[in-house]
Design a protein around this motif. Structure first.
Motif, short mmCIF file in Angstrom:
data_model
loop_
_atom_site.label_atom_id
_atom_site.label_comp_id
_atom_site.label_asym_id
_atom_site.label_seq_id
_atom_site.Cartn_x
_atom_site.Cartn_y
_atom_site.Cartn_z
N LEU A 109 -42.36 -60.87 32.56
CA LEU A 109 -42.59 -59.43 32.71
C LEU A 109 -41.57 -58.83 33.67
O LEU A 109 -41.05 -57.74 33.46
CB LEU A 109 -44.01 -59.17 33.25
N TRP A 168 -28.31 -44.30 36.38
CA TRP A 168 -29.32 -43.43 35.76
C TRP A 168 -29.74 -42.30 36.69
O TRP A 168 -29.98 -41.18 36.27
CB TRP A 168 -30.56 -44.25 35.40
N TRP A 169 -29.89 -42.64 37.98
CA TRP A 169 -30.48 -41.68 38.91
C TRP A 169 -29.55 -41.42 40.08
O TRP A 169 -28.72 -42.24 40.41
CB TRP A 169 -31.82 -42.24 39.45
N PHE A 211 -28.76 -50.69 36.64
CA PHE A 211 -28.37 -49.34 36.21
C PHE A 211 -28.97 -48.23 37.07
O PHE A 211 -28.69 -47.07 36.82
CB PHE A 211 -28.74 -49.13 34.74
N PRO A 260 -32.36 -55.00 34.48
CA PRO A 260 -31.53 -53.85 34.10
C PRO A 260 -31.83 -52.61 34.94
O PRO A 260 -30.93 -51.80 35.17
CB PRO A 260 -31.86 -53.62 32.63
N ILE A 261 -33.07 -52.49 35.43
CA ILE A 261 -33.38 -51.33 36.27
C ILE A 261 -32.57 -51.38 37.56
O ILE A 261 -31.98 -50.39 37.99
CB ILE A 261 -34.90 -51.25 36.56
N LEU A 275 -38.59 -59.59 34.19
CA LEU A 275 -37.21 -59.47 33.68
C LEU A 275 -36.81 -58.01 33.47
O LEU A 275 -35.63 -57.67 33.56
CB LEU A 275 -37.06 -60.23 32.36
N VAL A 276 -37.80 -57.17 33.16
CA VAL A 276 -37.56 -55.74 32.97
C VAL A 276 -36.84 -55.13 34.17
O VAL A 276 -36.04 -54.22 34.04
CB VAL A 276 -38.91 -55.03 32.76
#
Lengths: 158, 240
Positions: B161, B175-176, B171, B167-168, B163-164
């Protein structure tokens, strides 16, 4: 043979199910996270302010570059004014207090504070934002010289 | 598949590999850090505090890589019930957690003089803290069951779970809007001057070898522990 095949089956099934679940989870995150945009953003850029409908007095963070040549100190000695720009819009900022070491014109800054009705952003605290460039002072000087020369060369032509 | 999971086969490779990775890793880290701290130049804006880079960036890279390894181990536990993968999962989690903690601590110490704050809740810093908590969660879950293989299954689910979050973290700075700067080293090149980039890459290679040797040490200790437990259980059975 058939016994071996039936024994293999749950293993393959687990491989497909768990592989698909992990892939779906990651794709979902990749789609959802960038969509959060302003919700997850740490600050507003000047160009975001108009779209965001910020009411005067609301506590927000404003971030961008300190506009070149805009830093001025008021006669009281502690209040300073400057403009924060994102190259699209720029916002005047007023701040009284100590500035971080890295605060300088052309560098990134994040100001914590509120918009006033007259359109000036009154900052309570300043954070310096560092960019992704790391170089020794001599290299920075050489880059600056080269940029100045490029500007001098292009000025008569343009 | 289980032929490759044979602990005896693993131990034949791990026994010589442990001192090899440890001593070369130590020598390379010492070289990289001495180069970075004493020989490399300071930064034109940050001055001397830029030297935190040589610990902060390698530990950041490696704590992310280790989590990817944790995810792969978790996947192997759940799909193939791979016995060696359980050992990898248990061995890797605390080491990854330590690297993530060092990354957060050095970043905070660097942030105080550079940004003017120890901590902010921006996208990068927060997602990196979540990575540390994921590691701690996997460790806690694995220890919450009396039956080790059930603990490994539960830990594997959380590892997958989590692993999500990779990439957060990667990036978040694109992204922000964040206080943390975007990546300096990308596919198109590096915006870190080569006088600082080489010691950084050197110390990263050294830290990677040290991490590998620490994982091998823990894996060997865990395998030995399991052997002892199995033997005591057998002897208790024979006595009874």
């Amino acid at each position: 043979m058939t016994a071996a095949q039936t024994r293999m089956k749950p293993k393959t099934q687990r491989l497909i199910m768990i592989g698909a679940a992990v892939a779906a989870l990651i794709v979902a995150a990749l789609l959802a996270m960038p969509a959060l945009r302003q919700g997850a953003a740490y600050f507003y850029a000047p160009a975001d302010l108009a779209a965001a409908e910020i009411t005067p007095g609301q506590a927000i963070r404003l971030g961008g570059l300190v506009e070149e040549g805009s830093v001025a100190r008021l006669p009281d000695g502690i209040t300073m004014t400057f403009r924060v720009t994102d190259r699209l819009e720029s916002v005047p900022v007023r701040y009284a207090g100590l500035v971080p070491d890295l605060f300088r014109e052309g560098q990134g800054v994040i100001a914590d504070g509120r918009m006033q009705p007259d359109g000036v952003f009154l900052a309570d605290t300043l954070l310096a934002k560092h960019d992704e460039n790391y170089m020794p002072p001599e290299v920075a000087e050489a880059v600056e010289r080269a940029e100045a020369e490029a500007k001098a060369r292009s000025a008569p032509a343009g | 598949m289980h032929r490759f999971a044979n602990p005896a086969r693993f131990l034949r490779i791990a026994r010589p590999a442990t001192p090899l990775t440890f001593w070369t890793g130590l020598a390379i880290v010492a070289t990289g850090l001495a180069w970075g701290v004493f020989l490399a130049p300071g930064d034109y804006l940050q001055g001397e505090s830029v030297r935190m880079l040589y610990v902060h960036v390698p530990t950041a890279w490696l704590s992310l890589s280790a989590y990817l390894g944790l995810g792969i181990a978790g996947f192997s536990v759940l799909v193939w019930k791979h016995p060696l993968a359980e050992v990898v999962l248990a061995a890797l989690a605390p080491i990854g957690a330590a690297f993530a903690a060092v990354c957060l601590i050095t970043g905070s110490i660097w942030g105080r003089p550079t940004w003017g704050t120890w901590w902010v809740w921006d996208g990068r810093l927060t997602s990196m803290l979540v990575l540390l908590f994921l590691y701690l969660g996997v460790i806690a879950l694995m220890r919450a069951y009396d039956e080790p293989s059930q603990g490994a299954r539960m830990g594997s689910v959380l590892a997958l779970l989590g692993l999500v979050n990779l990439p957060i973290i990667k990036f978040s700075v694109e992204w922000w809007n964040t206080l943390h700067q975007p990546a300096s080293i990308t596919l198109s090149g590096s915006s870190i001057d080569s006088a600082m980039l080489w010691p950084l890459l050197t110390s990263a290679v050294g830290f990677a070898l040290l991490m590998a040797s620490a994982v091998l040490m823990r894996m060997r200790a865990l395998i030995a522990e399991r052997k002892v437990a199995a033997r005591t259980a057998r002897m208790a059975m024979a006595a009874a």
